[in-house]
Design an enzyme around this catalytic site. Structure first.
Site, PDB file in Angstrom:
ATOM      1  N   ARG A 178      65.629  -4.865  60.950  1.00 40.24           N
ATOM      2  CA  ARG A 178      65.029  -5.337  62.490  1.00 40.24           C
ATOM      3  C   ARG A 178      64.438  -4.184  63.021  1.00 40.24           C
ATOM      4  O   ARG A 178      65.052  -3.074  63.265  1.00 40.24           O
ATOM      5  CB  ARG A 178      66.382  -5.840  63.469  1.00 40.24           C
ATOM      6  CG  ARG A 178      67.327  -6.722  62.826  1.00 40.24           C
ATOM      7  CD  ARG A 178      67.609  -7.714  63.632  1.00 40.24           C
ATOM      8  NE  ARG A 178      68.226  -8.825  62.985  1.00 40.24           N
ATOM      9  CZ  ARG A 178      69.109  -9.884  63.505  1.00 40.24           C
ATOM     10  NH1 ARG A 178      69.359  -9.997  64.873  1.00 40.24           N
ATOM     11  NH2 ARG A 178      69.875 -10.873  62.641  1.00 40.24           N
ATOM     12  N   GLU A 180      63.997  -3.197  65.698  1.00 39.38           N
ATOM     13  CA  GLU A 180      64.323  -2.938  66.984  1.00 39.38           C
ATOM     14  C   GLU A 180      63.551  -1.720  67.541  1.00 39.38           C
ATOM     15  O   GLU A 180      63.715  -0.520  67.184  1.00 39.38           O
ATOM     16  CB  GLU A 180      65.654  -2.577  67.175  1.00 39.38           C
ATOM     17  CG  GLU A 180      66.845  -3.598  66.509  1.00 39.38           C
ATOM     18  CD  GLU A 180      67.324  -4.653  67.340  1.00 39.38           C
ATOM     19  OE1 GLU A 180      66.808  -4.891  68.660  1.00 39.38           O
ATOM     20  OE2 GLU A 180      68.229  -5.387  66.678  1.00 39.38           O
ATOM     21  N   ARG A 202      74.463   1.124  69.655  1.00 41.34           N
ATOM     22  CA  ARG A 202      74.829  -0.206  68.936  1.00 41.34           C
ATOM     23  C   ARG A 202      73.821  -1.054  68.102  1.00 41.34           C
ATOM     24  O   ARG A 202      74.114  -2.015  67.434  1.00 41.34           O
ATOM     25  CB  ARG A 202      75.831  -1.277  69.726  1.00 41.34           C
ATOM     26  CG  ARG A 202      74.801  -1.880  70.888  1.00 41.34           C
ATOM     27  CD  ARG A 202      75.628  -2.588  71.814  1.00 41.34           C
ATOM     28  NE  ARG A 202      75.108  -2.451  73.057  1.00 41.34           N
ATOM     29  CZ  ARG A 202      74.474  -3.734  73.355  1.00 41.34           C
ATOM     30  NH1 ARG A 202      74.406  -4.809  72.532  1.00 41.34           N
ATOM     31  NH2 ARG A 202      73.372  -3.869  74.467  1.00 41.34           N
ATOM     32  N   HIS A 203      72.712  -0.331  68.012  1.00 37.24           N
ATOM     33  CA  HIS A 203      71.457  -1.024  67.163  1.00 37.24           C
ATOM     34  C   HIS A 203      71.129  -0.208  66.198  1.00 37.24           C
ATOM     35  O   HIS A 203      71.125   0.977  66.418  1.00 37.24           O
ATOM     36  CB  HIS A 203      70.359  -1.281  67.870  1.00 37.24           C
ATOM     37  CG  HIS A 203      70.637  -2.526  68.782  1.00 37.24           C
ATOM     38  ND1 HIS A 203      70.867  -2.313  70.166  1.00 37.24           N
ATOM     39  CD2 HIS A 203      70.849  -3.889  68.540  1.00 37.24           C
ATOM     40  CE1 HIS A 203      71.103  -3.602  70.756  1.00 37.24           C
ATOM     41  NE2 HIS A 203      71.039  -4.560  69.688  1.00 37.24           N
ATOM     42  N   GLU A 218      78.683  -7.567  71.568  1.00 37.12           N
ATOM     43  CA  GLU A 218      78.769  -8.945  70.598  1.00 37.12           C
ATOM     44  C   GLU A 218      78.649  -8.447  69.410  1.00 37.12           C
ATOM     45  O   GLU A 218      78.382  -7.542  68.763  1.00 37.12           O
ATOM     46  CB  GLU A 218      77.349  -9.505  70.918  1.00 37.12           C
ATOM     47  CG  GLU A 218      76.932 -10.383  69.863  1.00 37.12           C
ATOM     48  CD  GLU A 218      75.623 -11.111  70.120  1.00 37.12           C
ATOM     49  OE1 GLU A 218      74.778 -11.041  70.855  1.00 37.12           O
ATOM     50  OE2 GLU A 218      75.066 -11.442  68.865  1.00 37.12           O
ATOM     51  N   SER A 230      77.082 -14.149  65.985  1.00 44.21           N
ATOM     52  CA  SER A 230      76.415 -15.088  66.565  1.00 44.21           C
ATOM     53  C   SER A 230      76.561 -16.131  65.700  1.00 44.21           C
ATOM     54  O   SER A 230      76.439 -16.082  64.349  1.00 44.21           O
ATOM     55  CB  SER A 230      74.952 -15.140  67.094  1.00 44.21           C
ATOM     56  OG  SER A 230      74.947 -14.169  68.198  1.00 44.21           O
ATOM     57  N   ARG A 286      79.094  -2.841  63.530  1.00 38.25           N
ATOM     58  CA  ARG A 286      79.955  -3.250  64.797  1.00 38.25           C
ATOM     59  C   ARG A 286      81.271  -3.543  64.756  1.00 38.25           C
ATOM     60  O   ARG A 286      82.056  -3.134  65.455  1.00 38.25           O
ATOM     61  CB  ARG A 286      78.884  -4.566  65.549  1.00 38.25           C
ATOM     62  CG  ARG A 286      77.509  -4.108  65.844  1.00 38.25           C
ATOM     63  CD  ARG A 286      77.165  -4.808  67.067  1.00 38.25           C
ATOM     64  NE  ARG A 286      76.009  -4.395  67.386  1.00 38.25           N
ATOM     65  CZ  ARG A 286      75.189  -5.371  68.299  1.00 38.25           C
ATOM     66  NH1 ARG A 286      75.598  -6.294  68.766  1.00 38.25           N
ATOM     67  NH2 ARG A 286      73.875  -4.898  68.493  1.00 38.25           N
TER      68      ARG A 286
HETATM   69  P1  ATP Z   1      72.094  -7.961  70.037  1.00 35.81           P
HETATM   70  O1  ATP Z   1      71.774  -9.099  71.307  1.00 35.81           O
HETATM   71  O2  ATP Z   1      73.364  -7.270  70.398  1.00 35.81           O
HETATM   72  O3  ATP Z   1      70.941  -7.268  69.704  1.00 35.81           O
HETATM   73  P2  ATP Z   1      71.393 -10.062  68.425  1.00 35.81           P
HETATM   74  O4  ATP Z   1      72.057 -11.431  69.261  1.00 35.81           O
HETATM   75  O5  ATP Z   1      70.184  -9.917  68.485  1.00 35.81           O
HETATM   76  O6  ATP Z   1      72.229  -8.968  68.814  1.00 35.81           O
HETATM   77  P3  ATP Z   1      71.968 -11.486  65.792  1.00 35.81           P
HETATM   78  O7  ATP Z   1      70.810 -12.006  65.487  1.00 35.81           O
HETATM   79  O8  ATP Z   1      72.896 -12.631  66.684  1.00 35.81           O
HETATM   80  O9  ATP Z   1      71.964 -10.243  66.777  1.00 35.81           O
HETATM   81  O10 ATP Z   1      72.782 -11.151  64.678  1.00 35.81           O
HETATM   82  C1  ATP Z   1      74.225 -11.492  64.395  1.00 35.81           C
HETATM   83  C2  ATP Z   1      74.892  -9.979  64.523  1.00 35.81           C
HETATM   84  O11 ATP Z   1      74.416  -9.080  63.534  1.00 35.81           O
HETATM   85  C3  ATP Z   1      75.036  -9.321  65.835  1.00 35.81           C
HETATM   86  O12 ATP Z   1      76.104 -10.135  66.652  1.00 35.81           O
HETATM   87  C4  ATP Z   1      75.438  -8.053  65.422  1.00 35.81           C
HETATM   88  O13 ATP Z   1      76.819  -7.968  65.259  1.00 35.81           O
HETATM   89  C5  ATP Z   1      74.806  -7.817  64.084  1.00 35.81           C
HETATM   90  N1  ATP Z   1      73.283  -7.072  64.528  1.00 35.81           N
HETATM   91  C6  ATP Z   1      72.242  -7.743  64.874  1.00 35.81           C
HETATM   92  N2  ATP Z   1      71.078  -6.932  65.217  1.00 35.81           N
HETATM   93  C7  ATP Z   1      71.763  -5.685  64.781  1.00 35.81           C
HETATM   94  C8  ATP Z   1      71.261  -4.491  64.889  1.00 35.81           C
HETATM   95  N3  ATP Z   1      69.986  -4.119  65.056  1.00 35.81           N
HETATM   96  N4  ATP Z   1      72.038  -3.224  64.428  1.00 35.81           N
HETATM   97  C9  ATP Z   1      73.385  -3.669  64.104  1.00 35.81           C
HETATM   98  N5  ATP Z   1      73.799  -4.798  64.279  1.00 35.81           N
HETATM   99  C10 ATP Z   1      73.124  -5.934  64.556  1.00 35.81           C
HETATM  100 MG    MG Z   2      73.402 -12.878  68.733  1.00 38.11          MG
END
Ligand code: ATP
Ligand code: MG
Length: 433
Positions: A211, A213, A219-220, A356, A359, A407
């Site tokens: 990702r 980000e 936490r990312h 979180e 999902s 996480r």
């Molecule tokens: P957040 O809103 O916390 O950035 P997200 O809703 O974008 O997460 P999802 O696409 O729902 O993330 O991904 C499912 C799970 O994967 C998340 O709940 C989280 O535990 C993990 N996850 C997602 N993106 C990341 C990241 N960049 N780094 C670490 N863990 C991640």
């Molecule tokens: Mg999510």
């Protein structure tokens, strides 16, 4: 190595050869000690200078800390030794010398910041506390796999180089694939869904997600480990049950098999969550967040939950909990809406009080609805034809979720930075090592 004895297995009366790192050298004049460390622990080697061969003493006492050494000798009881035994050496060999200037001190006596530790991860992982985190992480993955097997899942591996993303364009890493644009996959979402219509029906995958980000947060990560689950003939409630079982199994595995590591990290009363995880609707969640008075502005239907809101609610609930029945408009297109209310989605999140973790939801398995969803989200259904067309050939109702592996470890151990739970993290500043 032939005939190597781990330090933890050295018993008084044995003659052993141990191999490991020179953890500490203490020269007290007539007597000196070399502490040898291996993956199982440490052992003291005693040098009585007057009674031993000069070369032997010299080698043992002058070795640089963190050099690889091999020591042979008799194991004797010695109550003043840290482990109650010591080796009286007959032979000491420096197998691989270490530079006297170490970039960080694996004995932990000198604190190092996270950046120095990550730059020198090999040395960092010689520290008990750092090592313990990764032994626990390995146990989490083992326990999770076992739980998936109990749920009759098949483990799969799906491609990480893909032609299109799923979770939104801005978070994609583009790459060049033989002159053509491609991307690192953000999630195995579409591939795992295709499996529920295959003969496999119920699958899981543990693999990397990528990702882009933009911001560094605690936490990312830009490369994370996703624990994914998907099953045919499951609804969102079945999927939450499976999710709860997997998270609980991870905690139980660690509680049962990582006592030593937990002690190293200072946990005295580590416990697996007991009882069912509460399931709150999104509506209840925003009402409760608003009632805490922690937010400057009241949340209204359709808002995403801000981080401060999640924290305020998490503090109140005080344990893992699900948030269900989200507004359809803030969940992805592949999540199914409730049959009796199209504004309400079957999507759910599993929350740790601090963030979180998961999902998930029931998926849209009806071809026409799925294609319409792509269009509503501004995505071109043609680009996803490999996926959508399979929904024309008998795709059962199904549900699943994705759990962030790091996480899970981070929240389980109360780590304040997700990077503590990754060997070689990828973030905005870090592409190497
Ligand atoms: P957040 O809103 O916390 O950035 P997200 O809703 O974008 O997460 P999802 O696409 O729902 O993330 O991904 C499912 C799970 O994967 C998340 O709940 C989280 O535990 C993990 N996850 C997602 N993106 C990341 C990241 N960049 N780094 C670490 N863990 C991640
Ligand atoms: Mg999510």
């Amino acid at each position: 190595m032939e005939n190597r004895t781990y330090t933890a297995d050295a018993e008084p009366g044995d003659t052993v050869t141990v191999a490991g790192w020179a953890h500490e050298i203490r020269d007290l004049g007539g007597i000196a000690f070399l502490i040898v460390r291996d993956t199982t622990g440490k052992i003291q080697v005693k040098f009585e200078k007057d009674e031993m061969d000069d070369d032997l003493v010299e080698t043992g006492v002058n070795v640089n800390r963190e050099s690889v050494v091999q020591v042979s000798g008799a194991v004797e009881e010695e109550e003043r030794a840290p482990t109650g035994v010591e080796i009286v050496p007959e032979d000491v060999e420096v197998v691989a010398p270490a530079d006297p200037e170490l970039p960080l001190d694996p004995s932990g006596k000198v604190d190092a910041d996270i950046s120095t530790r990550l730059d020198n991860r090999t040395l960092d992982l010689r520290m008990e506390e750092s090592k313990a985190i990764f032994e626990i992480r390995a146990e989490v993955l083992r326990a999770v796999r076992e739980q998936f097997r109990d749920l009759n899942c098949t483990e799969i591996n799906t491609p990480k180089i893909v032609a299109t993303g799923t979770e939104g364009g801005t978070e994609l890493f583009p790459i060049t694939y033989f002159g053509q644009e491609a991307f690192m996959n953000q999630s195995p979402q579409l591939f795992k869904q295709l499996m529920v219509g295959s003969g496999l029906e119920r699958v899981f995958e543990i693999g990397p997600i990528f990702r882009a980000e933009e911001h560094n947060t605690p936490r990312h990560l830009n490369e994370a480990t996703s624990i994914d689950f998907e099953s045919a003939f499951y609804d969102h409630s079945d999927a939450m049950d499976a999710c709860e079982a997997v998270v609980r199994a991870a905690y139980e595995g660690v509680a049962e098999n990582c006592q030593e590591q937990l002690e190293t990290l200072g946990y005295e009363d580590f416990e697996a969550p007991s009882g069912d995880f509460p399931r709150l609707t999104y509506e209840e969640a925003i009402e409760r967040i608003n009632a805490t008075g922690e937010l400057d502005e009241q949340l209204v239907w359709g808002d995403d939950l801000p981080t401060e809101g999640e924290h305020a609610l998490g503090e109140e609930v005080g344990e893992h909990y699900f948030i269900t029945d989200w507004p359809s408009e803030i969940k992805p297109f592949y999540i199914k809406d409730h049959d009796d209310d199209e504004t309400l989605s079957t999507g759910f999140d599993l929350m740790h009080p601090s963030m979180e973790l998961v999902s998930g939801g029931q998926r849209e398995h009806r071809y026409d609805h799925l294609v319409a969803g792509f269009e509503q989200q501004g995505l071109d259904p043609d680009a996803f034809e490999y996926y959508t067309k399979m929904f024309k050939y008998g795709m059962p109702p199904h549900a699943g979720w994705g759990l962030g592996g790091e996480r899970l470890v981070m929240t389980m151990l109360g780590l304040d930075n997700i990077r503590e739970a990754v060997l070689f993290p990828r973030d905005r500043q870090r592409l190497s090592p």
